[in-house]
Design a protein around this motif. Structure first.
Motif, mmCIF file in Angstrom:
data_model
loop_
_atom_site.group_PDB
_atom_site.id
_atom_site.type_symbol
_atom_site.label_atom_id
_atom_site.label_comp_id
_atom_site.label_asym_id
_atom_site.label_seq_id
_atom_site.Cartn_x
_atom_site.Cartn_y
_atom_site.Cartn_z
ATOM 1 N N VAL A 17 0.857 -1.182 0.000
ATOM 2 C CA VAL A 17 0.000 0.000 0.000
ATOM 3 C C VAL A 17 0.895 1.235 0.000
ATOM 4 N N GLY A 18 0.536 2.221 -0.805
ATOM 5 C CA GLY A 18 1.208 3.512 -0.813
ATOM 6 C C GLY A 18 0.253 4.570 -0.273
ATOM 7 N N GLY A 46 4.201 -3.320 2.928
ATOM 8 C CA GLY A 46 3.532 -4.551 2.542
ATOM 9 C C GLY A 46 2.412 -4.952 3.482
ATOM 10 N N PHE A 47 1.505 -5.715 2.934
ATOM 11 C CA PHE A 47 0.362 -6.221 3.683
ATOM 12 C C PHE A 47 0.787 -7.275 4.692
ATOM 13 N N ASP A 48 0.167 -7.251 5.862
ATOM 14 C CA ASP A 48 0.221 -8.368 6.793
ATOM 15 C C ASP A 48 -0.945 -9.282 6.441
ATOM 16 N N LYS A 49 -0.832 -10.550 6.792
ATOM 17 C CA LYS A 49 -1.856 -11.540 6.448
ATOM 18 C C LYS A 49 -3.244 -11.075 6.909
ATOM 19 N N GLY A 50 -4.194 -11.102 5.978
ATOM 20 C CA GLY A 50 -5.578 -10.788 6.276
ATOM 21 C C GLY A 50 -5.940 -9.316 6.306
ATOM 22 N N GLU A 51 -4.981 -8.414 6.098
ATOM 23 C CA GLU A 51 -5.264 -6.981 6.147
ATOM 24 C C GLU A 51 -5.953 -6.496 4.881
ATOM 25 N N THR A 52 -6.837 -5.537 5.053
ATOM 26 C CA THR A 52 -7.368 -4.794 3.911
ATOM 27 C C THR A 52 -6.347 -3.708 3.554
ATOM 28 N N ALA A 53 -6.550 -3.075 2.414
ATOM 29 C CA ALA A 53 -5.649 -1.985 2.022
ATOM 30 C C ALA A 53 -5.701 -0.850 3.051
ATOM 31 N N ARG A 59 -1.804 1.164 9.407
ATOM 32 C CA ARG A 59 -0.706 0.593 10.204
ATOM 33 C C ARG A 59 0.632 1.142 9.730
ATOM 34 N N GLU A 60 0.849 1.153 8.429
ATOM 35 C CA GLU A 60 2.111 1.675 7.885
ATOM 36 C C GLU A 60 2.267 3.160 8.202
ATOM 37 N N LEU A 61 1.170 3.903 8.112
ATOM 38 C CA LEU A 61 1.227 5.329 8.436
ATOM 39 C C LEU A 61 1.698 5.523 9.868
ATOM 40 N N ARG A 62 1.135 4.762 10.783
ATOM 41 C CA ARG A 62 1.529 4.878 12.199
ATOM 42 C C ARG A 62 2.987 4.467 12.384
ATOM 43 N N GLU A 63 3.387 3.356 11.743
ATOM 44 C CA GLU A 63 4.754 2.860 11.897
ATOM 45 C C GLU A 63 5.792 3.827 11.338
ATOM 46 N N GLU A 64 5.499 4.450 10.211
ATOM 47 C CA GLU A 64 6.501 5.272 9.533
ATOM 48 C C GLU A 64 6.452 6.747 9.907
ATOM 49 N N THR A 65 5.283 7.228 10.345
ATOM 50 C CA THR A 65 5.150 8.666 10.611
ATOM 51 C C THR A 65 4.664 8.983 12.024
ATOM 52 N N GLY A 66 4.192 7.981 12.746
ATOM 53 C CA GLY A 66 3.630 8.214 14.066
ATOM 54 C C GLY A 66 2.232 8.806 14.042
#
Length: 164
Positions: A17-18, A46-53, A59-66
């Protein structure tokens, strides 16, 4: 007479996901990559198993930008995959050699918070610094092999790249 390009075998591309995080001025979040200091990019992962876009993107937004999901509003998303191929020098090295490139679903998110809420020091750290950029400047600063994907995603999200 020219023929259409062959269809991509999407099974050869890493699902990802971007995120176009857009502030109230219509500028897009960009982070300078730690592993490639000349490259700026939008958050992605990248997607974790079972995630929607959307789940993956938040999740990626939180991980990369807080940035917390409560501080964004979903504006738009792509239904289809937008793909890119890795350059020859990365082929067989990135992601353990499993993928030819990435296929990405893109989300446009309006940032509702304040700049002080952005925290790129989340582990693992991906960016050395960040800034808000005009879409054209970000496209110019992205690594060349991702440029067509950024052009396409930001073209689709153009209505949201204006001050709100």
């Amino acid at each position: 007479m020219t023929s259409a390009p062959p269809e991509r075998d999407l099974s050869l591309y890493r699902p990802c996901v971007g995120l176009a995080l857009i502030n109230r001025e219509g500028l897009v979040f960009a982070g300078r990559r730690l592993d490639a200091p000349d490259a700026w990019q939008m958050p992605q992962g990248g997607f974790d198993k079972g995630e929607t876009a959307l789940e993956c993107g938040l999740r990626e937004l939180r991980e990369e930008t807080g940035v917390k999901k409560s501080r964004v509003e979903l504006l738009a998303s792509t239904e289809d995959w937008i793909c890119y191929d890795l350059p020859d020098h990365l082929m067989g090295k990135a992601w353990g050699g499993k993928w030819r490139g990435q296929k990405q679903k893109w989300l446009a998110l309006r940032f509702l918070g304040e700049d002080s809420e952005v925290d790129i020091t989340q582990k693992p750290v991906e960016f050395s610094e960040w800034r808000w950029m005009r879409a054209e400047a970000l496209i110019a600063d992205i690594v060349s092999f991702k440029r067509p994907v950024y052009e396409e995603a930001l073209r689709r999200f153009a209505p949201y790249l204006k001050p709100s």
